[in-house]
Design a protein around this motif. Sequence first.
Motif, PDB file in Angstrom:
ATOM      1  N   SER A 251       0.579  -1.208  -0.164  1.00 59.56           N
ATOM      2  CA  SER A 251      -0.161  -0.022  -0.138  1.00 59.56           C
ATOM      3  C   SER A 251       0.729   1.066   0.099  1.00 59.56           C
ATOM      4  O   SER A 251       0.441   2.313  -0.211  1.00 59.56           O
ATOM      5  N   SER A 252       1.931   1.238   0.028  1.00 59.17           N
ATOM      6  CA  SER A 252       2.862   2.573   0.469  1.00 59.17           C
ATOM      7  C   SER A 252       4.076   2.653  -0.340  1.00 59.17           C
ATOM      8  O   SER A 252       4.662   3.561  -0.270  1.00 59.17           O
ATOM      9  N   MET A 253       4.695   1.599  -1.091  1.00 59.93           N
ATOM     10  CA  MET A 253       5.797   1.716  -1.786  1.00 59.93           C
ATOM     11  C   MET A 253       5.796   2.572  -3.122  1.00 59.93           C
ATOM     12  O   MET A 253       5.435   1.747  -4.145  1.00 59.93           O
ATOM     13  N   GLU A 254       5.870   3.664  -3.022  1.00 56.94           N
ATOM     14  CA  GLU A 254       5.731   4.533  -4.295  1.00 56.94           C
ATOM     15  C   GLU A 254       6.801   5.557  -4.063  1.00 56.94           C
ATOM     16  O   GLU A 254       6.789   5.847  -2.787  1.00 56.94           O
ATOM     17  N   VAL A 255       7.129   5.897  -5.079  1.00 61.53           N
ATOM     18  CA  VAL A 255       8.270   7.137  -5.298  1.00 61.53           C
ATOM     19  C   VAL A 255       7.548   8.452  -4.435  1.00 61.53           C
ATOM     20  O   VAL A 255       6.584   8.683  -4.663  1.00 61.53           O
ATOM     21  N   GLY A 256       8.298   8.911  -3.494  1.00 60.57           N
ATOM     22  CA  GLY A 256       7.917   9.921  -2.572  1.00 60.57           C
ATOM     23  C   GLY A 256       7.308   9.838  -1.422  1.00 60.57           C
ATOM     24  O   GLY A 256       7.396  10.883  -0.691  1.00 60.57           O
ATOM     25  N   THR A 257       7.147   8.359  -1.070  1.00 58.44           N
ATOM     26  CA  THR A 257       6.833   8.161   0.201  1.00 58.44           C
ATOM     27  C   THR A 257       8.021   8.242   1.217  1.00 58.44           C
ATOM     28  O   THR A 257       9.118   8.018   0.884  1.00 58.44           O
ATOM     29  N   ILE A 258       7.364   8.767   2.434  1.00 58.69           N
ATOM     30  CA  ILE A 258       8.750   9.007   3.358  1.00 58.69           C
ATOM     31  C   ILE A 258       8.671   7.825   4.510  1.00 58.69           C
ATOM     32  O   ILE A 258       7.438   7.435   4.992  1.00 58.69           O
ATOM     33  N   ILE A 259       9.871   7.190   4.700  1.00 53.53           N
ATOM     34  CA  ILE A 259      10.006   6.407   5.589  1.00 53.53           C
ATOM     35  C   ILE A 259      10.862   6.843   7.019  1.00 53.53           C
ATOM     36  O   ILE A 259      11.902   7.623   6.805  1.00 53.53           O
ATOM     37  N   ASP A 260      10.022   7.093   8.076  1.00 56.20           N
ATOM     38  CA  ASP A 260      10.747   7.509   9.216  1.00 56.20           C
ATOM     39  C   ASP A 260      11.131   6.324  10.137  1.00 56.20           C
ATOM     40  O   ASP A 260      10.307   5.534  10.638  1.00 56.20           O
ATOM     41  N   MET A 261      12.463   6.443  10.811  1.00 56.19           N
ATOM     42  CA  MET A 261      13.048   5.558  11.574  1.00 56.19           C
ATOM     43  C   MET A 261      13.386   6.056  12.941  1.00 56.19           C
ATOM     44  O   MET A 261      14.033   7.396  12.589  1.00 56.19           O
ATOM     45  N   LYS A 262      13.238   5.273  13.870  1.00 53.62           N
ATOM     46  CA  LYS A 262      13.434   5.969  15.138  1.00 53.62           C
ATOM     47  C   LYS A 262      14.092   4.791  15.818  1.00 53.62           C
ATOM     48  O   LYS A 262      13.443   3.441  15.983  1.00 53.62           O
ATOM     49  N   VAL A 263      15.226   5.076  16.555  1.00 56.13           N
ATOM     50  CA  VAL A 263      15.853   3.886  17.534  1.00 56.13           C
ATOM     51  C   VAL A 263      15.953   4.584  19.117  1.00 56.13           C
ATOM     52  O   VAL A 263      16.350   5.541  18.869  1.00 56.13           O
ATOM     53  N   THR A 264      15.589   3.560  19.829  1.00 56.54           N
ATOM     54  CA  THR A 264      15.795   4.244  21.499  1.00 56.54           C
ATOM     55  C   THR A 264      16.587   3.116  22.195  1.00 56.54           C
ATOM     56  O   THR A 264      16.257   1.876  21.892  1.00 56.54           O
ATOM     57  N   THR A 265      17.592   3.548  22.443  1.00 55.06           N
ATOM     58  CA  THR A 265      18.599   2.364  23.254  1.00 55.06           C
ATOM     59  C   THR A 265      18.026   2.235  24.442  1.00 55.06           C
ATOM     60  O   THR A 265      17.098   2.971  25.097  1.00 55.06           O
ATOM     61  N   PRO A 266      18.511   1.230  25.300  1.00 55.90           N
ATOM     62  CA  PRO A 266      17.923   0.763  26.533  1.00 55.90           C
ATOM     63  C   PRO A 266      18.141   2.047  27.558  1.00 55.90           C
ATOM     64  O   PRO A 266      17.351   1.827  28.633  1.00 55.90           O
ATOM     65  N   ASP A 267      18.969   2.719  27.435  1.00 56.68           N
ATOM     66  CA  ASP A 267      19.126   4.014  28.309  1.00 56.68           C
ATOM     67  C   ASP A 267      18.436   5.158  27.935  1.00 56.68           C
ATOM     68  O   ASP A 267      18.598   6.160  28.442  1.00 56.68           O
ATOM     69  N   GLY A 268      17.519   4.899  26.914  1.00 56.54           N
ATOM     70  CA  GLY A 268      16.641   6.184  26.526  1.00 56.54           C
ATOM     71  C   GLY A 268      17.153   6.939  25.431  1.00 56.54           C
ATOM     72  O   GLY A 268      16.561   8.191  25.118  1.00 56.54           O
ATOM     73  N   VAL A 269      18.445   6.924  24.906  1.00 57.72           N
ATOM     74  CA  VAL A 269      18.941   7.750  23.964  1.00 57.72           C
ATOM     75  C   VAL A 269      18.340   7.395  22.729  1.00 57.72           C
ATOM     76  O   VAL A 269      17.912   6.070  22.135  1.00 57.72           O
ATOM     77  N   GLU A 270      17.736   8.425  21.943  1.00 53.82           N
ATOM     78  CA  GLU A 270      16.948   8.374  20.718  1.00 53.82           C
ATOM     79  C   GLU A 270      17.809   8.831  19.661  1.00 53.82           C
ATOM     80  O   GLU A 270      18.470   9.804  19.787  1.00 53.82           O
ATOM     81  N   LYS A 271      17.583   8.139  18.410  1.00 53.30           N
ATOM     82  CA  LYS A 271      18.282   8.438  16.919  1.00 53.30           C
ATOM     83  C   LYS A 271      17.248   8.425  16.028  1.00 53.30           C
ATOM     84  O   LYS A 271      16.426   7.252  16.000  1.00 53.30           O
ATOM     85  N   GLN A 272      16.919   9.404  15.082  1.00 54.70           N
ATOM     86  CA  GLN A 272      15.863   9.296  14.260  1.00 54.70           C
ATOM     87  C   GLN A 272      16.394  10.002  12.901  1.00 54.70           C
ATOM     88  O   GLN A 272      17.202  10.748  12.831  1.00 54.70           O
ATOM     89  N   CYS A 273      15.754   9.228  11.834  1.00 59.30           N
ATOM     90  CA  CYS A 273      16.047   9.921  10.616  1.00 59.30           C
ATOM     91  C   CYS A 273      14.923   9.384   9.490  1.00 59.30           C
ATOM     92  O   CYS A 273      13.973   8.678  10.025  1.00 59.30           O
ATOM     93  N   ASN A 274      14.895  10.061   8.358  1.00 54.74           N
ATOM     94  CA  ASN A 274      13.846   9.606   7.431  1.00 54.74           C
ATOM     95  C   ASN A 274      14.478   9.675   6.088  1.00 54.74           C
ATOM     96  O   ASN A 274      15.406  10.243   5.640  1.00 54.74           O
ATOM     97  N   ILE A 275      14.025   8.797   5.130  1.00 60.78           N
ATOM     98  CA  ILE A 275      14.176   8.974   3.875  1.00 60.78           C
ATOM     99  C   ILE A 275      13.092   8.794   2.940  1.00 60.78           C
ATOM    100  O   ILE A 275      11.904   8.537   3.158  1.00 60.78           O
ATOM    101  N   LYS A 276      13.104   9.773   1.832  1.00 60.83           N
ATOM    102  CA  LYS A 276      12.155   9.755   0.959  1.00 60.83           C
ATOM    103  C   LYS A 276      12.269   8.584  -0.249  1.00 60.83           C
ATOM    104  O   LYS A 276      13.550   8.458  -0.785  1.00 60.83           O
ATOM    105  N   ILE A 277      11.574   7.768  -0.541  1.00 60.49           N
ATOM    106  CA  ILE A 277      11.693   6.538  -1.382  1.00 60.49           C
ATOM    107  C   ILE A 277      12.050   6.997  -2.769  1.00 60.49           C
ATOM    108  O   ILE A 277      11.107   7.835  -3.343  1.00 60.49           O
ATOM    109  N   THR A 278      12.736   6.399  -3.580  1.00 62.72           N
ATOM    110  CA  THR A 278      13.200   6.613  -4.720  1.00 62.72           C
ATOM    111  C   THR A 278      12.791   5.151  -5.823  1.00 62.72           C
ATOM    112  O   THR A 278      12.647   4.303  -5.069  1.00 62.72           O
ATOM    113  N   GLN A 279      12.891   5.311  -6.834  1.00 63.32           N
ATOM    114  CA  GLN A 279      12.312   4.053  -7.672  1.00 63.32           C
ATOM    115  C   GLN A 279      13.551   3.138  -7.440  1.00 63.32           C
ATOM    116  O   GLN A 279      13.215   2.002  -7.386  1.00 63.32           O
TER     117      GLN A 279
END
Length: 80
Positions: A35-63
């Motif tokens: 339902s979502s894999m099309e050019v221009g879709t944004i995937i947002d990723m977030k990682v939270t370590t056990p001690d609460g540190v968060e890292k986040q990024c996103n990518i815009k899908i290409t062909q």
Amino acid sequence: MNFNPMALMELQKKFNTFRQDHPRVQPFFQAVKDSSMEVGTIIDMKVTTPDGVEKQCNIKITQNDIDTFKTLMSMNGMPQ
């Protein structure tokens, strides 16, 4: 590009273990693919370590991303 068949077998084994340990991941990717894999879709990723540190990024899908995702899905025997 040469691939070591033993390394590919080990990767398959590890991926099967990952799927057993995280059973919701494959259905999630299947739903996204359907339902979502099309050019221009944004995937947002977030990682939270056990001690609460968060890292986040996103990518815009290409062909190219879509083509790579489909290749990975077919290599694992998942329907496309």
